[in-house]
Scaffold this motif. Sequence first.
Motif, PDB file in Angstrom:
ATOM      1  N   LEU A 119     103.693  19.277  47.915  1.00 38.70           N
ATOM      2  CA  LEU A 119     103.987  18.502  49.005  1.00 38.70           C
ATOM      3  C   LEU A 119     103.552  19.270  50.388  1.00 38.70           C
ATOM      4  O   LEU A 119     104.219  20.341  50.331  1.00 38.70           O
ATOM      5  N   CYS A 120     102.727  18.731  51.202  1.00 41.64           N
ATOM      6  CA  CYS A 120     102.703  19.348  52.568  1.00 41.64           C
ATOM      7  C   CYS A 120     103.246  18.501  53.586  1.00 41.64           C
ATOM      8  O   CYS A 120     102.934  17.185  53.753  1.00 41.64           O
ATOM      9  N   VAL A 121     104.208  19.159  54.630  1.00 46.30           N
ATOM     10  CA  VAL A 121     105.007  18.478  55.315  1.00 46.30           C
ATOM     11  C   VAL A 121     104.777  19.127  56.792  1.00 46.30           C
ATOM     12  O   VAL A 121     104.983  20.458  57.045  1.00 46.30           O
ATOM     13  N   ASN A 122     104.625  18.319  57.820  1.00 45.18           N
ATOM     14  CA  ASN A 122     104.844  18.721  58.997  1.00 45.18           C
ATOM     15  C   ASN A 122     106.137  18.821  59.665  1.00 45.18           C
ATOM     16  O   ASN A 122     107.040  17.973  59.373  1.00 45.18           O
ATOM     17  N   HIS A 123     106.270  19.801  60.548  1.00 48.15           N
ATOM     18  CA  HIS A 123     107.661  19.800  61.393  1.00 48.15           C
ATOM     19  C   HIS A 123     107.274  19.873  62.738  1.00 48.15           C
ATOM     20  O   HIS A 123     106.834  20.851  63.568  1.00 48.15           O
ATOM     21  N   GLU A 124     107.634  18.586  63.301  1.00 54.61           N
ATOM     22  CA  GLU A 124     106.884  18.471  64.817  1.00 54.61           C
ATOM     23  C   GLU A 124     107.494  18.919  65.902  1.00 54.61           C
ATOM     24  O   GLU A 124     106.865  19.658  66.654  1.00 54.61           O
ATOM     25  N   TYR A 125     108.661  18.776  66.178  1.00 51.52           N
ATOM     26  CA  TYR A 125     109.255  19.327  67.082  1.00 51.52           C
ATOM     27  C   TYR A 125     110.925  19.761  66.952  1.00 51.52           C
ATOM     28  O   TYR A 125     111.316  19.135  65.918  1.00 51.52           O
ATOM     29  N   THR A 126     111.769  19.994  67.897  1.00 49.07           N
ATOM     30  CA  THR A 126     113.102  20.076  67.676  1.00 49.07           C
ATOM     31  C   THR A 126     114.097  19.131  68.543  1.00 49.07           C
ATOM     32  O   THR A 126     113.662  18.931  69.445  1.00 49.07           O
ATOM     33  N   SER A 127     115.041  18.795  68.006  1.00 50.09           N
ATOM     34  CA  SER A 127     115.955  17.943  68.946  1.00 50.09           C
ATOM     35  C   SER A 127     117.341  18.772  68.939  1.00 50.09           C
ATOM     36  O   SER A 127     118.174  18.695  68.253  1.00 50.09           O
ATOM     37  N   GLU A 128     117.252  19.672  70.155  1.00 50.65           N
ATOM     38  CA  GLU A 128     118.269  20.634  70.311  1.00 50.65           C
ATOM     39  C   GLU A 128     119.675  19.916  70.318  1.00 50.65           C
ATOM     40  O   GLU A 128     120.682  20.636  70.020  1.00 50.65           O
ATOM     41  N   GLU A 129     119.903  18.861  71.015  1.00 49.55           N
ATOM     42  CA  GLU A 129     121.244  18.119  71.273  1.00 49.55           C
ATOM     43  C   GLU A 129     121.997  18.049  70.122  1.00 49.55           C
ATOM     44  O   GLU A 129     123.333  17.984  69.976  1.00 49.55           O
ATOM     45  N   VAL A 130     121.274  17.751  68.825  1.00 51.01           N
ATOM     46  CA  VAL A 130     122.183  17.606  67.733  1.00 51.01           C
ATOM     47  C   VAL A 130     121.675  18.702  66.700  1.00 51.01           C
ATOM     48  O   VAL A 130     122.344  18.691  65.498  1.00 51.01           O
ATOM     49  N   MET A 131     121.139  19.654  66.972  1.00 50.38           N
ATOM     50  CA  MET A 131     120.469  20.631  66.157  1.00 50.38           C
ATOM     51  C   MET A 131     121.459  21.958  66.540  1.00 50.38           C
ATOM     52  O   MET A 131     121.602  22.664  65.545  1.00 50.38           O
ATOM     53  N   PHE A 132     122.108  22.227  67.697  1.00 46.60           N
ATOM     54  CA  PHE A 132     122.930  23.300  67.813  1.00 46.60           C
ATOM     55  C   PHE A 132     124.181  22.827  68.361  1.00 46.60           C
ATOM     56  O   PHE A 132     124.199  21.682  69.314  1.00 46.60           O
ATOM     57  N   PRO A 133     125.245  23.772  68.313  1.00 49.59           N
ATOM     58  CA  PRO A 133     126.599  23.299  68.811  1.00 49.59           C
ATOM     59  C   PRO A 133     126.267  23.119  70.449  1.00 49.59           C
ATOM     60  O   PRO A 133     125.267  23.848  71.141  1.00 49.59           O
ATOM     61  N   SER A 134     127.051  22.401  71.042  1.00 45.70           N
ATOM     62  CA  SER A 134     126.649  22.428  72.445  1.00 45.70           C
ATOM     63  C   SER A 134     126.676  23.361  73.408  1.00 45.70           C
ATOM     64  O   SER A 134     125.963  23.647  74.402  1.00 45.70           O
ATOM     65  N   GLY A 135     127.469  24.464  73.065  1.00 41.54           N
ATOM     66  CA  GLY A 135     127.523  25.645  73.889  1.00 41.54           C
ATOM     67  C   GLY A 135     126.198  26.491  73.679  1.00 41.54           C
ATOM     68  O   GLY A 135     125.956  27.660  74.384  1.00 41.54           O
ATOM     69  N   ASP A 136     125.348  26.169  72.988  1.00 39.64           N
ATOM     70  CA  ASP A 136     124.286  26.972  72.315  1.00 39.64           C
ATOM     71  C   ASP A 136     122.944  26.299  72.529  1.00 39.64           C
ATOM     72  O   ASP A 136     121.958  27.040  72.298  1.00 39.64           O
ATOM     73  N   PHE A 137     122.834  25.256  73.353  1.00 42.90           N
ATOM     74  CA  PHE A 137     121.732  24.754  73.374  1.00 42.90           C
ATOM     75  C   PHE A 137     121.476  24.373  74.848  1.00 42.90           C
ATOM     76  O   PHE A 137     122.327  24.414  75.804  1.00 42.90           O
ATOM     77  N   TYR A 138     120.177  24.289  75.319  1.00 43.13           N
ATOM     78  CA  TYR A 138     119.855  24.268  76.550  1.00 43.13           C
ATOM     79  C   TYR A 138     118.941  22.775  76.827  1.00 43.13           C
ATOM     80  O   TYR A 138     118.380  22.235  75.890  1.00 43.13           O
ATOM     81  N   GLY A 139     119.154  22.093  77.884  1.00 42.75           N
ATOM     82  CA  GLY A 139     118.666  20.836  78.220  1.00 42.75           C
ATOM     83  C   GLY A 139     117.505  21.181  79.164  1.00 42.75           C
ATOM     84  O   GLY A 139     117.114  22.135  79.655  1.00 42.75           O
ATOM     85  N   ARG A 140     116.791  19.863  79.409  1.00 44.46           N
ATOM     86  CA  ARG A 140     115.476  19.947  80.063  1.00 44.46           C
ATOM     87  C   ARG A 140     115.681  20.543  81.423  1.00 44.46           C
ATOM     88  O   ARG A 140     114.860  21.394  81.789  1.00 44.46           O
ATOM     89  N   GLY A 141     116.771  20.095  82.107  1.00 53.11           N
ATOM     90  CA  GLY A 141     116.943  20.521  83.271  1.00 53.11           C
ATOM     91  C   GLY A 141     117.576  21.943  83.505  1.00 53.11           C
ATOM     92  O   GLY A 141     118.145  22.424  84.212  1.00 53.11           O
ATOM     93  N   ASP A 142     117.821  22.610  82.405  1.00 57.20           N
ATOM     94  CA  ASP A 142     118.583  23.773  82.289  1.00 57.20           C
ATOM     95  C   ASP A 142     117.674  25.109  81.484  1.00 57.20           C
ATOM     96  O   ASP A 142     118.471  25.624  80.711  1.00 57.20           O
TER      97      ASP A 142
END
Length: 662
Positions: A149-172
Amino acid sequence: MNDRTRSSGRDADAADEGLPAQTPAVPTLGDVIALRLGRREMLMGSLAVTAIGAAGGLLSWVAPAAGAAASRFKFREIAHGVDETHHVAPGHDARILIRWGDPVVSGAPPFDPMNQSAAAQSQQFGYNNDYIGYLGLPFGSANTARGVLCVNHEYTSEEVMFPSGDFYGRGDLDSATRERVDVEMAAHGTSVLEVQRDETGWRVVGDGDLNRRITALATEFELSGPAAGDARVRTLADPSGLRVIGTINNCAGGMTPWGTYLSCEENFHTYFWGTLAEDHPEHANYKRYGLGKPGYAWGRFHDRFDINKEPNEANRFGWIVEIDPLDPASTPRKRTALGRFKHEGAETIVNTDGRVVIYSGDDQRFEYLYRFVSDGIFDAADRAANMDLLDRGTLSVARFLDDGRIEWLPLVHGENGLTAENGFASQADVLIETRRAADVLGATPMDRPEDVEADPASGKVFVLLTNNSKREPEQTDAANPRAENRFGHIIEIAPAGGNHAATGGTWEILVLCGDPAKPEVGARWNAATSENGWFASPDNCAVDPQGRLWVATDQGSSWAKTGTADGVWGLETEGELRGTGKMFFRVPIGAEMCGPQFTADGRTLFVAVQHPATDGTEDYPGFERKSTFEDPATRWPDFKDDMPPRPSVVVITKNDGGMVGE
């Protein structure tokens, strides 16, 4: 496969700044559209709705009206709706095969969402699985119970991927850390997995020799074809212009007849940090592709993603990548002969003369449909002889004429204005600036062309146009007939004489998407046989072994306008029911449907559920806020308090062992 800058919480309009300068000519629509859509009149029959039990609650299925034409899809349809889990048609089983963070290579550590690292993620299943390809093992066996099976991983959704104190948003972006950036980079790319079916169902072979992670962080790629080694792809780190580290935003793709895997780099623009001066040689090129508003902080820690330090690096992305899943030690290649743009789809078809043809969309508003035809001939008896077929051939772009004809315009240096006088000094320039070359040729700007599939039996080609809310009334044409096209449409192309290398052919609109019961949508269907048969924003598709078309959707946050989550529909392409659908599978809140892929016997369907709990959660009744790691709109598929939502591959089979959809 939506506009990734939107679904990941990034600026959806950033990519549109470099739109082609020309304004599409205004055709006379009246008789043309009446002719091409005249038989799409809606025939509403009486509907009988019966409630059935399903995982997660009650769903509806719809009995066909008495005397209605028989559908090729025998399954009982599920109902529109939005909730926290997935749903599949009765009589079918949908199980999680692999989730973000699950082990891929032997010895990978168990997933710990509170202690993520790049080293661990480089061995684990990546984020936001998209395209899925299946290859029976051993190669050439058409084995439908064991394969890769060959599977692409397109991008990351940091807001639900990392604890709130550990991810950055677009404006930050300035708050990003090297540790988190490297995890993101390791979560991009692709996974190659050995899979096997036994009496208990499908599973990943944990110690499979072919299992492999390919990442944006550390995997080396080779540039091949006409642009390889060109001055515009040379960097300080790679003065040869032949070696690239990483692949990004891998969206749709395809499998080749010689058993390789094509992975498409789509929205590459959002990864690059910095801006170039207006007098810089690459300024106009990068503006045309939407660079200038980064959504990731990678350039803070990796010079190759800072265009002020490596001004040519962005020219090394936006290609179709070819990977050999049967050789985990092989170096993947970026095939520059196929052009540089925001690729969506790369399924191959062997033409009647033996040449290989690949169709691909450029997924952005007002962009184009492309076709590549190899110079060489496919040799079914010699796998090695096919390995460089994609380095030499002709890339063309489509012009849709109002009378239902299509013209393929070759993107060849020295022809049709693609000359040094217009800024194209070589074929490498034509391919690096494929969009601008297509502008010069006068291609037809489309409503976000995404996946393109050719039916090997009929020869028909299906082009999925997801949406284009920015098309003005004066910009409509026969192939894109709706202004503010929020719900998309599907075009069917018939190559002249069944020859996919022909300079022309014919086209017609198979379906205008959206709810036909809502006049503001303006959808027209041949026969609305059920209240759940319509869909919006077609994105991916697959043709099953019976020649039936299956469509996966990507509405983004627009599901709130339609009232239903994305999913998979069976779509009729022939007879009285042509242009009608039946809802087969539905994703959980905030997710997108990707990667439908059948085994050769039609008894297994693999699908990818991407970014659960992200899109449009502010409109989800009872939740009505943006999801976070700690407070997501759903914790699918684990539904455990200590687990965030996890993009996953789902494997669908029929309970009686029969063909999916029967």
